[in-house]
Structure formats: structure tokens, C-alpha cells
Design an enzyme around this catalytic site. Sequence first.
Site, mmCIF file in Angstrom:
data_model
loop_
_atom_site.group_PDB
_atom_site.id
_atom_site.type_symbol
_atom_site.label_atom_id
_atom_site.label_comp_id
_atom_site.label_asym_id
_atom_site.label_seq_id
_atom_site.Cartn_x
_atom_site.Cartn_y
_atom_site.Cartn_z
ATOM 1 N N ASP A 68 34.758 7.122 7.292
ATOM 2 C CA ASP A 68 33.326 7.279 7.515
ATOM 3 C C ASP A 68 32.777 6.101 8.322
ATOM 4 O OD1 ASP A 68 33.889 5.746 5.139
ATOM 5 O OD2 ASP A 68 31.767 5.845 4.600
ATOM 6 N N GLU A 133 33.001 4.623 2.140
ATOM 7 C CA GLU A 133 32.932 3.154 2.085
ATOM 8 C C GLU A 133 31.608 2.646 2.619
ATOM 9 O OE1 GLU A 133 33.506 -1.111 3.112
ATOM 10 O OE2 GLU A 133 32.878 0.541 4.406
#
Length: 376
Positions: A68, A133
Amino acid sequence: MSATFELTKELIRLDSITPRDAGCQPLMIARLEALGFVVENMRFGDVDNFWARRGATGPVVCFAGHTDVVPTGPVERWDSHPFEPTVRDGHLFGRGAADMKASLAGFVTAIERFVAAHPDHQGSIALLITSDEEGVAHDGTVRVVDALEARGETIDYCIVGEPTSTDRLGDTIKNGRRGSLSGRLVVKGQQGHIAYPHLAKNPIHLLAPALTELVAEHWDDGNAYFPPTSWQVSNLNAGTGATNVIPGTAELKFNFRFSTEQTAETLKARVHEILDAHGLDYELEWALSGNPFITEPGTLTAAIGAAIEAVTGVTPELSTSGGTSDGRFIKRIAKELVEFGPINATIHKLNECIRVDDIEPLSRVYEETLARLLLD
């Protein structure tokens, strides 16, 4: 261009704004399964994660990272589209170029070359990849680690691909991180007309002496690996917006970045002690983002340090600076853990980029580290 460069571009094209993976993990998994990895997809909530392993014996060398990326910001302010990888002035531009799609590509191609050259290597190679994250980090790495810990799996050596380099690729390895503890303090007073202060209790005035003491407090001196613990106010709010009203409450938000000289409990206790000494009527909510961790110089730091010198000619320094990372979760099951990746000057910014000439050496460092840990 190299295989690592091409894979980095493929990953950048996938608009994996947190917590969306957008196809990055299937792309990686297909290449890992072709090498004989056993892959476990671990989806928790809306978050895609996977754990992959090749080999059944120790030592276990794990590469960890996230697919991500942070939001792009105003797309029109980028010099090229953030999800269309573009080479300009010797740099590859795109959201996630440095944080951390070049590292992910580097993991995969390093493993591909290593396995091709050493198909019967000792030990195991693993990957722990999340898409949560950059966001709230509730259903990502921490959940995978919970699952691995529950069944008794451990990691001997873990390399997190965070962008750690400062001026040159290889100049910094993170061998630890400070802990992060936040608080939301509400001090209660009594609302009233500002012309009649004797009929009210101003919570800002009540808070001020305690705030002065908290700002002046010397928490610790740090140690050989960490700077002194820091306490910082991030928000202070009170009032109705009117200039003639004493507010009924004042809200203070703050954060500790703390070393291994402290625990969350010792910090909480001292804050409550100060607030109570000033006789405040208050509520205080705590949120622990992560405890500090350290990997002392040893096998892993020596292996990756030597690999960096061999590939780049740079002698790296060990550092615990910066914010938190998923290393705080993985360290629970990892004997030794470091973070190493590209230059971090443009991460989270408009026109995020990585030097083209750093992409393949990054992968070579990962490959050389594998060789130093898994080959006799």
C-alpha cells in the site's frame, strides 16, 4: 533495463492506495510460486496480506514490506501521473517508487537470482507482505504476526524494505525504532461568562502549570542506541469560538517517542503523577502505537552491512531515527531485524521518486545478504 526496474514499474502502475492492494500481491505471488514458495493468503477485514516460505529448516531469512501507498495528493500538481511510472532526469517517478515498491521488486528479483544459482540452499526464505502499513495498521502485519506466533513460527533474520538511506543508497541501516505512545487529555473546568470569572473555572488556566511541568520534564538520557525520550504536544483546543465565554473543557493531544530506557507504563505513571499533583479534574485516554525495539550488532547487521559495502562501496551507519514501522510488530517473532531500502528524501511527497541507478543495486544488496546468511 533490469528485471528489477521493470517489476518496480509494474507495481507503481497499480494504484494501491492504503489499504487497497490493487493486484500487487498476486503479481508477486505468481513469481514466488514459480520458485517453489508455499504462499498463504491472509486476508483480515479489508486488508490483503500474505506469508510465503521456501524451505522447511532454519535459519529463516524473511523479507517484509507493504504494497500500500499513501494518497497522491493533488494529481494535477505532479509533473507526471503518480501511477504512470516515468523516467526523468535519471529518476523513476511514481507514488510508491521509494516507499516501497522498488524494495518489493528488489526482494523478488534478488530471490529469483539466488534460487536460480543455489536451488538447494540451506535454511528458508520467507516473505511477509501487507497492504495496511500506511493506514491504521490494524489488520496487516500485526495480524499476520499474531497468526504465526500462535502456531510457533519464528524468524531468525528479518529485513524490512523501508526507505532508510539518507544521501546515498546504503548509508543508513535502521536497527531499531523508538516507541510511540499518544494521549488525549481533557481537563474539566466550568463554563461561564468571561466578565464573571469567579463564577467559572477556566480549564486552560488550570492546565497551564501542569503543562509547564510536562514540557520541562526530563524523561531520560537515552542510551547508546536511542536519543532521549521526547514528549510533544500536537493539539491544544478549548473554547466555543466566542470571545466572552470561559470554556468548560480544554483538550490536549500529545505524543511520546521513547527509548528502551522507558516503558509505556512508566511514562503513563509519571504523567498521571504530574496531573494529580496539580489537582486537576481530568480524563486521559492512551494509545500505544508500538514499543521500542533494538537489534544489537550481530549476524544480520554484519551480513547486510558487508553486502552494502560489496555492492555500493558505501559503509552504512546504524540508526534508530524516524517514525514507527511494521518492524515493531515483527520483532516479537524475529530474533534479529533491520530495515534497509532506498533514499527517503521524497517519500509521501508530490513527485516521489527513486534514482534509476539505485534500483538494481538495491536488489543486489538483498541477494548478497541472502548469500551471506544462507551459504557456508
